[in-house]
Write a protein that holds these residues in place. Structure first.
Motif, short mmCIF file in Angstrom:
data_model
loop_
_atom_site.label_atom_id
_atom_site.label_comp_id
_atom_site.label_asym_id
_atom_site.label_seq_id
_atom_site.Cartn_x
_atom_site.Cartn_y
_atom_site.Cartn_z
N ALA A 280 -7.20 -4.44 -2.06
CA ALA A 280 -7.94 -5.34 -1.16
C ALA A 280 -6.97 -6.05 -0.21
O ALA A 280 -7.28 -6.25 0.98
N TRP A 281 -5.81 -6.45 -0.72
CA TRP A 281 -4.79 -7.08 0.12
C TRP A 281 -4.35 -6.12 1.22
O TRP A 281 -4.22 -6.52 2.39
N LEU A 282 -4.15 -4.85 0.85
CA LEU A 282 -3.72 -3.86 1.84
C LEU A 282 -4.82 -3.61 2.87
O LEU A 282 -4.54 -3.49 4.07
N ARG A 283 -6.07 -3.56 2.42
CA ARG A 283 -7.17 -3.40 3.37
C ARG A 283 -7.17 -4.54 4.39
O ARG A 283 -7.44 -4.34 5.58
N GLY A 284 -6.88 -5.75 3.92
CA GLY A 284 -6.81 -6.89 4.83
C GLY A 284 -5.70 -6.73 5.86
O GLY A 284 -5.88 -7.08 7.03
N ARG A 285 -4.55 -6.19 5.42
CA ARG A 285 -3.45 -5.96 6.36
C ARG A 285 -3.87 -4.94 7.41
O ARG A 285 -3.57 -5.10 8.60
N ARG A 286 -4.55 -3.89 6.96
CA ARG A 286 -4.98 -2.86 7.92
C ARG A 286 -6.03 -3.41 8.88
O ARG A 286 -6.01 -3.10 10.08
N ALA A 287 -6.94 -4.24 8.37
CA ALA A 287 -7.95 -4.84 9.24
C ALA A 287 -7.30 -5.73 10.30
O ALA A 287 -7.84 -5.88 11.41
N ALA A 288 -6.15 -6.30 9.96
CA ALA A 288 -5.41 -7.13 10.91
C ALA A 288 -4.48 -6.30 11.80
O ALA A 288 -3.63 -6.85 12.49
N ASP B 200 -2.10 -4.20 10.96
CA ASP B 200 -0.74 -4.02 10.47
C ASP B 200 -0.61 -2.57 10.00
O ASP B 200 -1.24 -2.17 9.02
N ASN B 201 0.21 -1.79 10.70
CA ASN B 201 0.36 -0.38 10.39
C ASN B 201 1.64 -0.07 9.62
O ASN B 201 2.06 1.09 9.57
N THR B 202 2.23 -1.07 9.00
CA THR B 202 3.44 -0.85 8.21
C THR B 202 3.16 0.20 7.13
O THR B 202 2.18 0.08 6.40
N PRO B 203 4.00 1.23 7.00
CA PRO B 203 3.78 2.24 5.96
C PRO B 203 3.66 1.59 4.58
O PRO B 203 4.41 0.66 4.25
N ALA B 204 2.71 2.08 3.77
CA ALA B 204 2.44 1.47 2.47
C ALA B 204 2.28 2.53 1.39
O ALA B 204 1.62 3.55 1.62
N LEU B 205 2.86 2.26 0.22
CA LEU B 205 2.70 3.10 -0.94
C LEU B 205 1.99 2.31 -2.03
O LEU B 205 2.40 1.18 -2.33
N ASP C 226 -7.94 6.03 1.22
CA ASP C 226 -8.91 5.59 2.22
C ASP C 226 -8.80 4.10 2.51
O ASP C 226 -9.19 3.64 3.59
N GLY C 227 -8.25 3.35 1.55
CA GLY C 227 -8.12 1.90 1.72
C GLY C 227 -6.91 1.48 2.53
O GLY C 227 -6.71 0.29 2.76
N GLY C 228 -6.09 2.46 2.94
CA GLY C 228 -4.96 2.12 3.80
C GLY C 228 -3.60 2.53 3.30
O GLY C 228 -2.61 2.40 4.03
N ALA C 229 -3.51 3.04 2.07
CA ALA C 229 -2.21 3.49 1.56
C ALA C 229 -1.82 4.80 2.23
O ALA C 229 -2.67 5.67 2.45
N ASP C 230 -0.55 4.95 2.55
CA ASP C 230 -0.05 6.19 3.12
C ASP C 230 0.34 7.19 2.04
O ASP C 230 0.45 8.38 2.31
N ASP C 231 0.55 6.70 0.83
CA ASP C 231 0.84 7.56 -0.31
C ASP C 231 0.47 6.80 -1.58
O ASP C 231 0.23 5.58 -1.54
N TYR C 232 0.41 7.53 -2.70
CA TYR C 232 -0.16 6.98 -3.94
C TYR C 232 0.66 7.52 -5.10
O TYR C 232 0.76 8.73 -5.28
N LEU C 233 1.29 6.64 -5.86
CA LEU C 233 2.09 7.05 -7.01
C LEU C 233 1.47 6.50 -8.28
O LEU C 233 1.13 5.32 -8.36
N VAL C 234 1.35 7.38 -9.28
CA VAL C 234 0.79 6.99 -10.57
C VAL C 234 1.92 6.64 -11.52
O VAL C 234 2.87 7.42 -11.69
#
Length: 218
Positions: free
Chosen positions: A60-68, A70-75, A91-99
């Motif tokens: 949700a925090w990252l979604r807020g950054r994208r809504a503002a 902010d295109n900083t790459p995010a994992l 879909d929520g704004g992450a550029d990559d996803y690590l488990v």
């Protein structure tokens, strides 16, 4: 690169901070969204964000950054390993996803990849006239000859290249190169930019009077 790490697990956070620092990155580690709020407005090259945090959702925090805008790459870093979770994260704004758990070497490789893509250099190298900048190898070449740069010179060059086409203020360059942990002499950025121009050509970095610096157009 200057990285913002938001991770509440002390063992994982401490390990990632140490490993990334050894790799030459500057890491600001926050254990909660409340702590991360203190970093609002700070420039970063990439964001490393845990999904479940003590005081809210990292997604949700990252979604807020994208809504503002902010295109900083995010994992996204998370133990949630279901397909639906991966889709939601991306879909929520992450550029990559690590488990979790994941080897730190993989994190660093994925971090390099998302930052290369963000800079438009999928293969790792960007060309600016006779200058080539290798983001993966952390090196610069002039007329096919490798040029030795100091760590600070590379950090300034990297910050400008990762923001290709954008003006970067002197204060933002200072914070990207040092983060919260050090102090610059008042003319340090000018000194490093001057050294880069001597080594790589005077047309490589433009000074935008009153605003900052910009890497030359490709």
């Amino acid at each position: 690169m200057r990285l913002l790490l938001i991770e509440d697990d002390d063992i994982l956070g401490d390990g990632l901070r140490d490993y990334l620092s050894e790799e030459g990155h500057r890491v600001d580690w926050c254990r909660s969204l409340y702590e991360a709020a203190a970093c609002h407005g700070e420039p970063y090259d990439a964001l490393l964000v845990d999904w479940r945090l003590p005081d809210g959702s990292g997604l949700a925090w990252l979604r807020g950054r994208r809504a503002a805008r902010d295109n900083t790459p995010a994992l996204m870093l998370t133990a949630r390993d279901q397909l639906a979770d991966r889709i939601a994260g991306l879909d929520g704004g992450a550029d990559d996803y690590l488990v979790k758990p994941f080897p730190p070497e993989e994190l660093v490789a994925r971090l390099r990849a998302v930052c290369r893509r963000s800079a438009g250099a999928a293969a790792g190298r960007l060309s600016f006239g006779s200058v080539e900048v290798d983001l993966t190898g952390r090196s610069a070449w002039l007329a096919n000859q490798r040029i030795e740069l100091t760590a600070r010179e590379w950090s300034v060059l990297e910050a400008l290249v990762l923001r290709d086409g954008r003006i970067v203020s002197k204060s933002d360059l200072e914070r990207l190169v040092l983060g919260f942990d050090g102090e610059f002499a008042s003319n340090a950025i000018e000194v490093h930019v001057s050294a880069l121009r001597r080594k790589l050509g005077f047309d490589l970095i433009d000074t935008v009077r009153g605003l900052g610096y910009r890497i030359a157009r490709r």
